[in-house]
Write a protein that holds these residues in place. Structure first.
Motif, PDB file in Angstrom:
ATOM      1  N   GLN A   1      -8.033   2.240  56.452  1.00 11.28           N
ATOM      2  CA  GLN A   1      -8.559   3.348  56.303  1.00 11.28           C
ATOM      3  C   GLN A   1      -7.642   4.559  55.652  1.00 11.28           C
ATOM      4  N   VAL A   2      -6.422   4.157  55.363  1.00 12.95           N
ATOM      5  CA  VAL A   2      -5.563   4.768  54.807  1.00 12.95           C
ATOM      6  C   VAL A   2      -5.876   5.386  53.537  1.00 12.95           C
ATOM      7  N   GLY A   3      -6.576   4.567  52.630  1.00 15.99           N
ATOM      8  CA  GLY A   3      -6.917   5.192  51.503  1.00 15.99           C
ATOM      9  C   GLY A   3      -8.044   6.265  51.387  1.00 15.99           C
ATOM     10  N   THR A   4      -8.773   6.115  52.350  1.00 20.96           N
ATOM     11  CA  THR A   4     -10.089   7.006  52.767  1.00 20.96           C
ATOM     12  C   THR A   4      -9.395   8.297  53.296  1.00 20.96           C
ATOM     13  N   ILE A   5      -8.580   8.318  54.222  1.00 23.50           N
ATOM     14  CA  ILE A   5      -8.098   9.538  54.880  1.00 23.50           C
ATOM     15  C   ILE A   5      -7.004  10.376  53.618  1.00 23.50           C
ATOM     16  N   THR A   6      -6.557   9.395  52.889  1.00 27.73           N
ATOM     17  CA  THR A   6      -5.779   9.956  51.945  1.00 27.73           C
ATOM     18  C   THR A   6      -6.177  10.859  50.721  1.00 27.73           C
ATOM     19  N   GLY A   7      -7.461  10.360  50.415  1.00 35.24           N
ATOM     20  CA  GLY A   7      -8.377  10.772  49.309  1.00 35.24           C
ATOM     21  C   GLY A   7      -8.989  12.240  50.151  1.00 35.24           C
ATOM     22  N   ALA A   8      -9.376  12.144  51.310  1.00 34.97           N
ATOM     23  CA  ALA A   8      -9.766  13.289  52.056  1.00 34.97           C
ATOM     24  C   ALA A   8      -8.885  14.449  52.039  1.00 34.97           C
ATOM     25  N   LEU A   9      -7.521  13.851  52.348  1.00 34.18           N
ATOM     26  CA  LEU A   9      -6.666  14.964  52.226  1.00 34.18           C
ATOM     27  C   LEU A   9      -6.359  15.643  50.876  1.00 34.18           C
ATOM     28  N   ASN A  10      -6.045  14.961  49.934  1.00 27.92           N
ATOM     29  CA  ASN A  10      -5.973  15.431  48.673  1.00 27.92           C
ATOM     30  C   ASN A  10      -7.381  16.214  48.320  1.00 27.92           C
ATOM     31  N   PHE A  11      -8.603  15.844  48.583  1.00 31.63           N
ATOM     32  CA  PHE A  11      -9.520  16.708  48.266  1.00 31.63           C
ATOM     33  C   PHE A  11      -9.699  18.035  49.046  1.00 31.63           C
TER      34      PHE A  11
ATOM     35  N   LEU B   1     -12.243  12.382  60.675  1.00 29.87           N
ATOM     36  CA  LEU B   1     -11.660  13.758  60.415  1.00 29.87           C
ATOM     37  C   LEU B   1     -11.368  14.518  61.585  1.00 29.87           C
ATOM     38  N   GLY B   2     -11.774  13.746  62.867  1.00 30.70           N
ATOM     39  CA  GLY B   2     -11.575  14.331  63.929  1.00 30.70           C
ATOM     40  C   GLY B   2     -10.282  13.932  64.682  1.00 30.70           C
ATOM     41  N   GLY B   3     -10.224  14.068  65.948  1.00 35.54           N
ATOM     42  CA  GLY B   3      -9.096  13.668  66.765  1.00 35.54           C
ATOM     43  C   GLY B   3      -7.849  14.843  66.817  1.00 35.54           C
ATOM     44  N   SER B   4      -6.639  14.516  67.157  1.00 36.61           N
ATOM     45  CA  SER B   4      -5.593  15.279  67.453  1.00 36.61           C
ATOM     46  C   SER B   4      -4.615  15.390  66.346  1.00 36.61           C
ATOM     47  N   VAL B   5      -4.909  14.671  65.100  1.00 36.86           N
ATOM     48  CA  VAL B   5      -4.132  14.721  64.172  1.00 36.86           C
ATOM     49  C   VAL B   5      -4.531  15.176  63.073  1.00 36.86           C
ATOM     50  N   VAL B   6      -5.511  14.614  62.546  1.00 38.11           N
ATOM     51  CA  VAL B   6      -6.130  14.675  61.229  1.00 38.11           C
ATOM     52  C   VAL B   6      -6.578  16.229  60.728  1.00 38.11           C
TER      53      VAL B   6
ATOM     54  N   SER C   1     -11.465  16.216  38.493  1.00 36.09           N
ATOM     55  CA  SER C   1     -10.361  15.577  39.309  1.00 36.09           C
ATOM     56  C   SER C   1     -10.321  15.790  40.855  1.00 36.09           C
ATOM     57  N   THR C   2     -10.668  17.032  41.101  1.00 34.08           N
ATOM     58  CA  THR C   2     -11.000  17.445  42.634  1.00 34.08           C
ATOM     59  C   THR C   2     -12.225  16.465  43.186  1.00 34.08           C
ATOM     60  N   ALA C   3     -13.613  16.509  42.565  1.00 34.64           N
ATOM     61  CA  ALA C   3     -14.647  15.760  42.912  1.00 34.64           C
ATOM     62  C   ALA C   3     -14.141  14.364  43.346  1.00 34.64           C
ATOM     63  N   VAL C   4     -13.430  13.764  42.510  1.00 36.36           N
ATOM     64  CA  VAL C   4     -13.306  12.198  42.485  1.00 36.36           C
ATOM     65  C   VAL C   4     -12.226  11.704  43.445  1.00 36.36           C
ATOM     66  N   ALA C   5     -11.265  12.726  44.118  1.00 31.41           N
ATOM     67  CA  ALA C   5     -10.117  12.295  44.853  1.00 31.41           C
ATOM     68  C   ALA C   5     -10.881  11.349  45.893  1.00 31.41           C
ATOM     69  N   PRO C   6     -11.763  11.969  46.903  1.00 25.27           N
ATOM     70  CA  PRO C   6     -12.121  11.274  47.959  1.00 25.27           C
ATOM     71  C   PRO C   6     -12.732   9.819  47.701  1.00 25.27           C
TER      72      PRO C   6
END
Length: 526
Positions: free
Chosen positions: A430-440, A303-308, A100-105
């Motif tokens: 890109q919301v899905g991509t960043i949400t997966g990265a967040l959960n990962f 993954l950069g910037g002033s928020v993520v 479950s951890t590996a496939v989140a992103p």
């Protein structure tokens, strides 16, 4: 084809509505053009009833994933007796967590490529097929493999559900819904061991898997008729499978290091050191590949910037703190306050339940306040102060539970603010991509914190003690004063995590949230 110039506001976008121009401005100008841009407005606005139906179905879907993370724990002894194998029982849980951890992103990114409907159906299908195979498994190795398959589906549910919510609810109102999902996750986590124990004792352990079928069918029946009305934000592109495999492989090896280090193998053993080297090599390979791929699986600039980065760190610190305490506190309750195993489990409820209240407070604040970040800064600072109190004082049980609840209240404010802020900082496709990265990232941080808290206890106690889910009632023979002293370092580590979360939130840019300036409380029922 003229590219969109987000710096100068070129004439290409003058005819576009303001909301579309704003979304396009979040996209990298070198890869997105106006003609390529996906639709970013629903052709048919969703009614409140339709939004409510979608949310209820998504809550039921997330309940499945939350339930199966804990429901197996109390049934493990029964499963071990039937298969006459107890040496590998922990893999029934570990296989699910690894997958479950590996496939989140992966699911997050694929939802941005193939759409939310395809990925929610895929994740639920994998989950159901895995559940059936678990229920009919003839031996323990087959059960472990089936749990891994079930974990592939369960790991996709969380990011896809959060992404669908971002499609149907404005950022300003989204925090309220995130609080509902936090409560579902908490209820599933608490009910899981209870339901698993009842099924294993009075029915059959396979029922903990068969129950997923009607729940999944109900979720699909509610959700699919409404999916055609959900706005389409995904963008078809070539899938970077090599990048995805490298990312998953590095996560699996890293998780194995955290699971085996200090328990199955010493931390400095050749096996663990080799695995650490392998995880680092795979991670470096992923970064090297992502920098050179035309359309990488997980774009590193995202993954950069002033928020993520600050949102990822703050959310990871908060979830790591509550997960680490949840795993290790039963040992503290049993050793210091002489509670039974069931009583120690009940003593964890304030930590889980009150954190949900904190999430609800933050979600409602986000719907009304311009400076929505302040509630999380205050909450995490308050949690750090409560953690400091836990570190420096010795309290009776009622006092400890009260201070723990106050700690959880502040901690819970982090989750909706981090999720919504991170989603609000990227373009819709890109919301899905960043949400997966967040959960990962949060899952990795939770695993790291559990291992770190266990290592702190082992160092402080200087003994080979049973920790976390592996200890049993009556097996703890450590003097209460020694345990109090050791847990001061654990509470101190939790305090440091919450201090880090507060600092990250302070540093995170607070961008305006789209949506109504004021909002009525979200009604989930007539």
């Amino acid at each position: 084809m003229n590219k969109f110039d987000r710096q100068s506001g070129s004439a290409d976008t003058q005819a576009l509505p303001d909301d579309i121009a704003e979304e396009l401005s979040r996209l990298p100008s070198e890869i997105i053009s106006v003609d390529d841009a996906p639709s970013i407005a629903s052709p048919v606005p969703l009614s409140q009833d339709e939004v409510r139906t979608i949310v209820i179905s998504l809550m039921l879907t997330m309940f499945l994933a939350a339930l199966d993370q804990t429901i197996v724990a109390t049934a493990l002894p029964t499963i071990g007796r039937q298969f006459q194998d107890v040496s590998s029982l922990s893999w029934v849980i570990t296989a699910y967590l690894l997958a479950s951890t590996a496939v989140a992103p992966v699911f997050g990114t694929l939802s941005d490529i193939y759409g939310r409907k395809a990925m929610i159906i895929t994740s639920l299908s994998l989950f159901v097929v895995g559940s059936v195979l678990c229920a009919i498994a003839p031996n323990l190795p087959m059960l472990i493999l089936a749990r891994g398959l079930q974990g592939l589906g369960g790991g996709g549910i969380m990011p896809v559900v959060q992404t669908v919510i971002s499609d149907v609810v404005s950022p300003r109102e989204r925090g309220q819904y995130q609080a509902y999902f936090s409560s579902v996750w908490m209820v599933g986590g608490i009910l899981g061991p209870v339901i698993g124990g009842v099924f294993a004792e009075h029915l059959h352990w396979s029922m903990i898997f068969w129950i997923n079928l009607p729940l999944a069918a109900a979720a699909i029946a509610l959700l699919l008729p409404k999916m055609k009305k959900i706005p389409v934000f995904h963008r078809k592109r070539k899938v970077d499978w090599l990048g995805g495999v490298l990312l998953m492989a590095s996560a699996v090896v890293f998780m194995l290091v955290l699971s085996w280090g200090g328990t199955r193998y010493p931390w400095l053993s050749p096996t663990v050191l080799a695995m650490v080297g392998g995880a680092v090599a795979l991670a470096v390979s992923f970064v090297w590949h992502a920098r050179r791929a035309d359309e990488p699986f997980l774009p590193l600039p995202l993954l950069g910037g002033s928020v993520v980065p600050f949102g990822l760190m703050a959310g990871g610190c908060a979830l790591g703190a509550i997960t680490g305490l949840t795993v290790q506190l039963p040992l503290y309750y049993e050793s210091v306050y002489h509670l039974s195993a069931s009583e120690a489990g009940l003593a964890l409820i304030p930590l889980a339940a009150v954190s949900t209240c904190g999430a609800a407070i933050a979600g409602r604040t986000m719907a009304r306040a311009k400076h929505y970040k302040r509630v999380a800064i205050i909450g995490t600072s308050w949690a750090a102060l409560c953690g400091l109190g836990l570190t420096l004082t010795t309290l009776p049980l009622w006092g400890l539970l009260t201070l723990m609840a106050a700690f959880a209240l502040g901690l819970g404010t982090t989750f909706p603010v981090c999720v919504v802020s991170v989603q609000n900082s990227v373009a819709r496709p890109q919301v899905g991509t960043i949400t997966g990265a967040l959960n990962f990232f949060r899952s990795l941080m939770s695993s790291f914190t559990v291992a770190a808290f266990a290592a702190i206890l082992l160092i402080a106690l200087g003994a080979d003690i049973p920790l976390g889910e592996h200890h049993a009632a009556g097996s703890v023979a450590i003097p209460a004063e020694d345990m109090r002293h050791a847990f001061r370092y654990v509470f101190g580590a939790a305090t440091a995590l919450m201090t880090g979360a507060a600092l990250c939130l302070i540093a995170m840019e607070e961008r305006p949230l789209a949506g109504p300036s004021t909002s009525q409380p979200v009604e989930m029922a007539e």
